[in-house]
Design a protein around this motif. Structure first.
Motif, PDB file in Angstrom:
ATOM      1  N   THR A 265       0.831  -1.209   0.000  1.00 52.55           N
ATOM      2  CA  THR A 265       0.000   0.000   0.000  1.00 52.55           C
ATOM      3  C   THR A 265       0.858   1.249   0.000  1.00 52.55           C
ATOM      4  O   THR A 265       0.372   2.331  -0.281  1.00 52.55           O
ATOM      5  N   LYS A 266       2.138   1.110   0.354  1.00 50.96           N
ATOM      6  CA  LYS A 266       3.013   2.290   0.415  1.00 50.96           C
ATOM      7  C   LYS A 266       3.866   2.448  -0.820  1.00 50.96           C
ATOM      8  O   LYS A 266       4.678   3.376  -0.893  1.00 50.96           O
ATOM      9  N   THR A 267       3.759   1.540  -1.788  1.00 57.68           N
ATOM     10  CA  THR A 267       4.564   1.692  -2.997  1.00 57.68           C
ATOM     11  C   THR A 267       3.918   2.722  -3.911  1.00 57.68           C
ATOM     12  O   THR A 267       2.760   3.091  -3.745  1.00 57.68           O
TER      13      THR A 267
ATOM     14  N   PHE B  68      -4.792  -6.183   1.493  1.00 58.90           N
ATOM     15  CA  PHE B  68      -4.405  -4.958   0.790  1.00 58.90           C
ATOM     16  C   PHE B  68      -5.608  -4.019   0.644  1.00 58.90           C
ATOM     17  O   PHE B  68      -5.524  -2.830   0.953  1.00 58.90           O
ATOM     18  N   ASN B  69      -6.730  -4.582   0.199  1.00 62.60           N
ATOM     19  CA  ASN B  69      -7.915  -3.748  -0.020  1.00 62.60           C
ATOM     20  C   ASN B  69      -8.373  -3.059   1.250  1.00 62.60           C
ATOM     21  O   ASN B  69      -8.729  -1.883   1.239  1.00 62.60           O
ATOM     22  N   SER B  70      -8.348  -3.772   2.389  1.00 66.80           N
ATOM     23  CA  SER B  70      -8.851  -3.125   3.602  1.00 66.80           C
ATOM     24  C   SER B  70      -7.817  -2.147   4.175  1.00 66.80           C
ATOM     25  O   SER B  70      -8.188  -1.126   4.740  1.00 66.80           O
ATOM     26  N   LEU B  71      -6.517  -2.457   4.013  1.00 60.61           N
ATOM     27  CA  LEU B  71      -5.499  -1.498   4.477  1.00 60.61           C
ATOM     28  C   LEU B  71      -5.551  -0.223   3.640  1.00 60.61           C
ATOM     29  O   LEU B  71      -5.383   0.885   4.156  1.00 60.61           O
ATOM     30  N   ASP B  72      -5.822  -0.418   2.356  1.00 61.81           N
ATOM     31  CA  ASP B  72      -5.809   0.710   1.440  1.00 61.81           C
ATOM     32  C   ASP B  72      -6.965   1.667   1.705  1.00 61.81           C
ATOM     33  O   ASP B  72      -6.919   2.839   1.330  1.00 61.81           O
ATOM     34  N   LYS B  73      -8.018   1.136   2.349  1.00 63.63           N
ATOM     35  CA  LYS B  73      -9.202   1.966   2.599  1.00 63.63           C
ATOM     36  C   LYS B  73      -9.039   2.854   3.818  1.00 63.63           C
ATOM     37  O   LYS B  73      -9.828   3.765   4.027  1.00 63.63           O
ATOM     38  N   ILE B  74      -8.026   2.550   4.667  1.00 62.32           N
ATOM     39  CA  ILE B  74      -7.875   3.318   5.907  1.00 62.32           C
ATOM     40  C   ILE B  74      -7.515   4.766   5.591  1.00 62.32           C
ATOM     41  O   ILE B  74      -6.622   5.039   4.788  1.00 62.32           O
ATOM     42  N   ASN B  75      -8.223   5.687   6.224  1.00 60.03           N
ATOM     43  CA  ASN B  75      -7.965   7.108   6.028  1.00 60.03           C
ATOM     44  C   ASN B  75      -6.621   7.476   6.664  1.00 60.03           C
ATOM     45  O   ASN B  75      -6.443   7.303   7.866  1.00 60.03           O
ATOM     46  N   PRO B  76      -5.652   7.976   5.869  1.00 59.50           N
ATOM     47  CA  PRO B  76      -4.331   8.272   6.432  1.00 59.50           C
ATOM     48  C   PRO B  76      -4.388   9.313   7.550  1.00 59.50           C
ATOM     49  O   PRO B  76      -3.480   9.355   8.401  1.00 59.50           O
TER      50      PRO B  76
ATOM     51  N   THR C 174       0.284   2.535  17.174  1.00 51.27           N
ATOM     52  CA  THR C 174      -0.563   2.927  16.045  1.00 51.27           C
ATOM     53  C   THR C 174      -1.026   1.692  15.285  1.00 51.27           C
ATOM     54  O   THR C 174      -2.196   1.569  14.923  1.00 51.27           O
ATOM     55  N   PHE C 175      -0.093   0.754  15.071  1.00 49.88           N
ATOM     56  CA  PHE C 175      -0.463  -0.453  14.348  1.00 49.88           C
ATOM     57  C   PHE C 175      -1.502  -1.262  15.127  1.00 49.88           C
ATOM     58  O   PHE C 175      -2.523  -1.670  14.605  1.00 49.88           O
ATOM     59  N   ARG C 176      -1.233  -1.423  16.449  1.00 49.06           N
ATOM     60  CA  ARG C 176      -2.078  -2.307  17.258  1.00 49.06           C
ATOM     61  C   ARG C 176      -3.466  -1.711  17.470  1.00 49.06           C
ATOM     62  O   ARG C 176      -4.465  -2.421  17.452  1.00 49.06           O
ATOM     63  N   ARG C 177      -3.522  -0.390  17.687  1.00 45.38           N
ATOM     64  CA  ARG C 177      -4.795   0.221  18.056  1.00 45.38           C
ATOM     65  C   ARG C 177      -5.546   0.814  16.869  1.00 45.38           C
ATOM     66  O   ARG C 177      -6.756   0.988  16.941  1.00 45.38           O
TER      67      ARG C 177
ATOM     68  N   PRO D  81      -7.064  -3.095  13.908  1.00 47.62           N
ATOM     69  CA  PRO D  81      -8.525  -3.236  14.031  1.00 47.62           C
ATOM     70  C   PRO D  81      -9.280  -2.784  12.783  1.00 47.62           C
ATOM     71  O   PRO D  81     -10.292  -3.367  12.421  1.00 47.62           O
ATOM     72  N   LEU D  82      -8.741  -1.768  12.087  1.00 47.32           N
ATOM     73  CA  LEU D  82      -9.456  -1.273  10.910  1.00 47.32           C
ATOM     74  C   LEU D  82      -9.329  -2.214   9.718  1.00 47.32           C
ATOM     75  O   LEU D  82     -10.170  -2.214   8.826  1.00 47.32           O
ATOM     76  N   ALA D  83      -8.257  -3.023   9.736  1.00 48.68           N
ATOM     77  CA  ALA D  83      -8.054  -3.896   8.581  1.00 48.68           C
ATOM     78  C   ALA D  83      -8.429  -5.343   8.890  1.00 48.68           C
ATOM     79  O   ALA D  83      -8.159  -6.240   8.090  1.00 48.68           O
TER      80      ALA D  83
END
Lengths: 268, 274
Positions: free
Chosen positions: B84-86, B159-167, B183-186, B190-192
């Motif tokens: 998602t970061k590429t 990938f799809n659910s990580l990509d949807k997270i609002n930065p 940040t990753f854990r909380r 949970p969002l992905a």
């Protein structure tokens, strides 16, 4: 966005390497004049020649293509009509029930589809062979076509149909001149997906194929069980090229249909 | 079309399909699970299923599927996260997906060569000083090849659910003093989580029903539920027992789908994963 750190880059490169090594390994040894997949002796195209000189293999290839084309054409026709029917179902509950029934074949494991179709064909007396394979492929492709066509239908505005009705179009006209042109990209995407699933299928075909009839994946399975033959390598290089073409074709149409990409069939 | 009183004729093929190829096959599987070899009614198949042989087989099938799913998540999650970061992430994602379109048999066949006694894997081992090992037909090769095959199916939904997270959420967490791990854990995890659930659905059920890889790569050492069904139907010709195992596989599938189910649609479009 933050730039990738070095370990992240190395990790991604490693994953890509692992994903592609087996595929290129196969293709590389298809040019090996030695008979093995372990020591490369010299460049040759003889294994490709062997593929094209083997009449039996060519007949099997033709069977596979015919089954794929016929099954995806028929399943596209039935699936498109089914999707249109689902959209016009007024009762929400009925619609959800039909949609759930539609997804059953998509989520069931291939072994279950294969085994249950085998029972079904034996019970109703369909002879195992071309017919049973074709019918099975049509059956498991229909729900995929429905899934691909539905979003297009749902985004279509109802006023288009009202307008056509007001202007005196018959139901047939509405179907062929309003609905079908509008959902065309979805239809093509569904057709392509059905085509690739049919070409790719092993497990369901394995159950319903009987003795006399064989498709490419069945043939590859029996060849692979017997050991290493570089003819398979040559075949897989050819299949890789065809698959790549189909995937790109599929992406072309789904991009136009505005749908998200999906993975291929994990056929197990 | 909205006010058509009669059921339109063009729907007939689709409904016939539902009746014949969705409902009838499942009904037939249930019906056959109560039949013995001569076609008489029996509960023996169910009794057999609860005997130690089949229970052990079921447990080991679950254990393999669990290991395969776990390892696939461990490999796929970081892959999806960094993808998602590429810069051209959709292109890279497509490259991850392409191998999933190559016929499973060909990938398994490649590993017969790679893991063979004179194959590159053994050459590498020899260069490192370990003699040629029997890699093919072991638990290791079975799990390795299965994980290899399932990676794309796990990467895509995550990938799809990580990509949807609002930065902005991640920036906010950083601004409020959370470490990367917090940040990753909380926030991110949970969002992905829905992506992971879809991935588990796409991997665990097929891993239970694999039979090509067990035959080609694991010899006959690993027996999954899928292998057992294939064995009963095509080798032993005991359709009753095969159907009974299939009934349980269907039950397990329903349970797994309920456990990993989510109201949000999208999991379905991750491809046909059988």
């Amino acid at each position: 966005m933050a730039k990738l750190s070095k370990p992240a880059k190395i990790y991604l490169i490693l994953v890509f390497a692992i994903l592609y090594t087996p595929i290129f390994y196969l293709i590389f040894y298809s040019f090996n004049s030695g008979g093995t997949m372990s020591s490369f002796e010299g460049f040759t195209l003889e294994h490709y020649g062997a593929v094209f000189n083997d009449t039996r293999l060519l007949i099997i290839l033709m069977n596979t293509v015919i089954i794929a084309l016929l099954s995806s054409l028929i399943s596209t026709a039935i699936g498109v009509l089914g999707a249109i029917g689902i959209v016009f179902l007024r009762n929400r509950k009925t619609r959800n029930a039909v949609l759930s029934l539609n997804t059953i074949l998509i989520v069931s494991p291939d072994v279950i589809i294969g085994a249950s179709f085998l029972i079904l064909f034996t019970m109703i007396g369909v002879k195992l062979g071309f017919a049973s394979v074709l019918i099975s492929h049509i059956a498991f492709s229909i729900p995929i076509v429905v899934i691909m066509v539905l979003p297009k239908l749902q985004e279509m505005s109802g006023s288009l149909i009202d307008a056509a009705t007001d202007l005196g179009a018959s139901k047939r006209d509405i179907l062929t001149r309003v609905i079908i042109p509008y959902i065309k990209p979805g239809i093509f995407a569904g057709f392509f997906l059905a085509l690739t699933y049919s070409l790719d299928d092993f497990a369901v075909t394995f159950f319903v194929t009987g003795n006399g009839f064989s498709t490419l994946s069945i043939e590859i399975y029996s060849m692979a069980r017997a050991g290493i033959t570089l003819t398979i390598n040559a075949l897989s290089a050819l299949i890789f090229v065809v698959t790549l073409g189909l995937v790109l074709g599929y992406y072309f149409f789904t991009q136009r249909a505005g749908q998200s990409p999906g993975t291929g069939g994990a056929k197990v | 079309m909205k006010d058509s009183p009669s059921r339109p004729l063009y729907l007939a093929p689709y409904y016939i399909w539902i009746a014949l190829f969705v409902i009838a096959p499942i009904a037939l599987i249930f019906y056959f699970s109560f039949l013995d070899l001569t076609g008489a009614f029996t509960l023996e198949n169910y009794q057999n299923f609860f005997s130690s042989v089949y229970l052990r087989m079921t447990l080991s099938s679950f254990w393999y599927a669990f290991l395969i799913t776990l390892i696939t998540i461990l490999i796929a999650y970081p892959t999806a996260y960094w993808l998602t970061k590429t810069k051209h992430k959709q292109l890279w994602l497509l490259l991850i997906i392409i191998p999933s379109w190559i016929n499973l048999l060909l990938k398994a066949y490649a590993f017969i060569g790679i893991f063979g006694l004179y194959g590159p894997a053994n050459k590498l081992l020899q260069a490192l000083g370990a003699g040629p090992l029997q890699i093919l037909f072991t638990d290791f090769s079975f799990i390795f090849v299965s994980v290899y095959i399932f990676i794309p199916f796990m990467v895509l939904p995550i990938f799809n659910s990580l990509d949807k997270i609002n930065p902005a959420l991640i920036d906010a967490s950083r601004d409020l003093g959370a470490s990367s791990f917090t940040t990753f854990r909380r926030i991110i995890f949970p969002l992905a989580i829905n992506g992971v659930k879809s991935g588990v659905q796409a991997v665990f059920i097929p891993a239970l029903s694999l039979f090509v890889i067990t035959r080609l790569i694991a010899g006959n050492k690993v027996i999954t539920l899928g292998t057992a069904i294939e064995q009963q139907f095509l080798v032993t010709q005991n359709w009753g027992m095969g159907s009974t195992i299939a009934v349980f596989l269907i039950l397990f599938m329903i349970i797994i789908m309920m456990l990993t189910g989510q109201k949000e649609k999208g999991g379905l479009y991750n491809g046909k994963t059988k």
